[in-house]
Design an enzyme around this catalytic site. Structure first.
Site, short mmCIF file in Angstrom:
data_model
loop_
_atom_site.label_atom_id
_atom_site.label_comp_id
_atom_site.label_asym_id
_atom_site.label_seq_id
_atom_site.Cartn_x
_atom_site.Cartn_y
_atom_site.Cartn_z
N SER A 66 0.81 -1.22 0.00
CA SER A 66 0.00 0.00 0.00
C SER A 66 0.85 1.27 0.00
CB SER A 66 -0.96 -0.03 1.20
OG SER A 66 -1.90 1.00 1.15
N ALA A 377 -10.04 8.94 8.12
CA ALA A 377 -9.52 10.26 7.77
C ALA A 377 -8.44 10.17 6.69
CB ALA A 377 -8.97 10.94 9.02
#
Length: 547
Positions: A66, A377
């Site tokens: 990632s 977030a």
């Protein structure tokens, strides 16, 4: 056990490093790529058993790290509907990754078969893919050995984004169902989401160019393929940071995590007022937007902002569709800015719940809602339509053209959203759809509410395991007395909020704080960090900034 007769021979090719302990977490396994060869091989074995435990449904295996540095890599398993691996199997992953011998690997496989009641006559099926990291070919070969050792029917999807692999798995397992999810190919992915996007924006004013920072990762070639498939000025993009061939560039000074953490534009882009910008992370499962105003000030539109934008649009469409008992809800973590939570509750008047940090926890809470939107977030999130919501949409009979249009839009939105997992490309099309339909600029979107100043700190400690939390990680239950200290500090600052939670990967804790002003926020953050260091075993020299 004869079913595992080939495992020892294959396993001997991929010995476990003696000095490393592996742990399967929310993101699967993740560490220095070259050390993961044995772990990825064993993940292939476990994927085979997981498929057999699911009566031969396809299980996914994704090799990626990632937003991590290029030297890192990782591997995670994907369950049949494209969701994260069932939590009860995470322990099996950790156990087999740490087996000290080839014989112990076989023993653990046999133990899992017995515990889960697995029928080994079932043909296992696995779909796998990887991102662009240089250790990818080595780990893919190890994975393929694991699949071969158990005679798996395997499908290699090559180099794709993590969300695409999740999508493919869901498609494969629903292909013969009454509601197939889509075609399990890159072209099928692009067609499904691209066509839904065009249905929603047709006839609206054209947007300006969207500048996409692709983090020098797999999202770069894939978003270009998506744009080609859409083939419309409604999706006019310019891709930056798209070098997937040069070493040392992935996620360096670019990507969603860099932009979010540093509150600044990525390398390779020059922001101008009225320009529209977004960033993916390295495997394209996170997205954030941003812009600069007329004074050159940088503004971030993170997962909280995306969540409130999406929730607003869904709420309005549900109201226009006249479905009074169809409720939109929002799931957040403790890291969500307090202003976003207040906006959802007080302005949108939508239910919001908090979940522990980690996508699997948010996804689980969103499944309980009729229509559940969740975004961390950091920009990782999606929207889920539960079966009851789908039934209500199917049952409603529009009485007016406006109601019919709203219902059609809800169906198109469901087609636009990758419900299996957070997906930067699908989420990007969702945001673009809403902005185009509302005729909003990024600045108008941002004006819905103003974030409270916030600060996230790390405190290195001797033992993170002494820190225990409750209330979705917002309150400490251990060490004794520390939460009372945090509460007394928070009470000193207007709109103050702070929490302490242990890191999942290192002996450290995270301290989050927010308050009405930047000065108050920083004082609160450093005061709480100082209390943690002093009262809960801070390690090393006490940082000078801690109060």
């Amino acid at each position: 056990m004869s079913a595992f007769s080939q495992v020892i021979e294959y396993s001997a090719k991929h010995p476990k490093p003696a000095d490393i302990t592996f742990e399967y977490g929310t993101a699967g396994f993740r560490t220095i790529g070259e050390t993961l060869e044995s772990t990825v091989f064993r993940a292939g074995l476990l994927a085979a058993l997981r498929s057999q435990s699911k009566q031969g449904q396809v299980i996914g295996v994704m090799v990626t790290a990632s937003h991590n540095h290029e030297r890192d890599n990782g591997v995670k398993l994907v369950d049949p509907m494209g969701e994260m691996l069932q939590q009860s199997w995470e322990g099996y992953c950790t156990d087999i990754a740490n087996a000290s011998s080839d014989a112990q690997v076989v023993d653990i496989l046999a133990s899992i078969v017995k515990l889960e009641g697995i029928d080994l006559s079932v043909q296992p099926k696995v779909a796998y893919a990887r991102d662009t990291r240089p250790s990818g070919p080595l780990l893919q070969a190890a994975l393929e050995d694991g699949l071969s050792a158990l005679n798996v029917e395997a499908t290699n999807f090559g180099i794709v984004t993590t969300p695409q692999l999740h999508y493919f798995v869901r498609c494969l397992n629903t292909a013969n169902s009454p509601s197939p999810y889509g075609e399990p190919t890159e072209a099928g992915y692009n067609a499904k989401y691209g066509q839904a996007f065009l249905r929603l924006v047709d006839g609206k004013p054209l947007p300006s160019t969207l500048h996409i920072d692709a983090a020098n990762g797999v999202g770069a070639p894939q978003v270009r393929k998506l744009a080609s498939a859409i083939g419309s000025p409604y999706f006019n993009i310019e891709v930056h940071n798209s070098d997937i061939d040069s070493l040392g560039k992935l996620n360096i000074d670019c990507g969603a995590d860099y932009v979010k953490s540093n509150q600044r534009s990525p390398a390779g882009t020059t922001l101008v007022p009225a320009g529209r910008y977004c960033s993916f992370d390295g495997d394209a499962d996170r997205i954030v937007y941003y812009y600069v105003d007329d004074h050159g000030v940088f503004h971030l539109l993170d997962g909280d902002k995306i969540s409130t934008l999406v929730a607003t649009y869904l709420r309005d469409l549900v109201a226009a569709a006249g479905i009074s008992d169809l409720q939109v809800g929002v799931v957040q973590t403790a890291y969500a800015n307090g202003s976003s939570t207040s906006y959802i509750k007080d302005t949108l008047r939508l239910p919001t719940v908090f979940a522990k940090t980690g996508v699997k926890h948010l996804h689980h809470e969103a499944e309980k809602m009729s229509i559940g939107a969740y975004f961390e977030a950091n920009g990782h999130g999606t929207v889920l339509f539960n079966p009851c919501a789908v039934e209500k949409l199917q049952a409603v009979r529009p009485a007016t053209p406006a109601q019919a249009d709203a219902i059609a839009r809800l169906w198109a939105l469901r087609d636009l959203i990758n419900e299996s997992v957070g997906d930067a490309m699908s989420d990007m099309l969702l945001v673009e759809t809403i902005l185009i339909c509302k005729g909003w600029t990024l600045e108008q979107w941002d004006a819905a509410y103003t974030d409270l100043p916030s600060r996230l700190l790390k405190v290195v400690v001797n033992d993170r395991n002494i820190f225990k939390t409750t209330d979705a990680e917002q309150k400490l239950t251990s060490p004794p007395g520390l939460q009372s200290v945090v509460d007394s500090l928070v009470a000193k600052f207007p709109r103050g909020r702070s929490f302490v939670r242990p890191s999942g990967t290192e002996d450290a804790v995270r301290v989050y704080a927010e308050a009405a002003t930047r000065s108050d926020c920083d004082q609160l953050a450093y005061a709480v960090a100082g209390a943690v260091f002093d009262q809960a075993g801070g390690r090393g020299e006490r940082p000078a900034e801690f109060l």
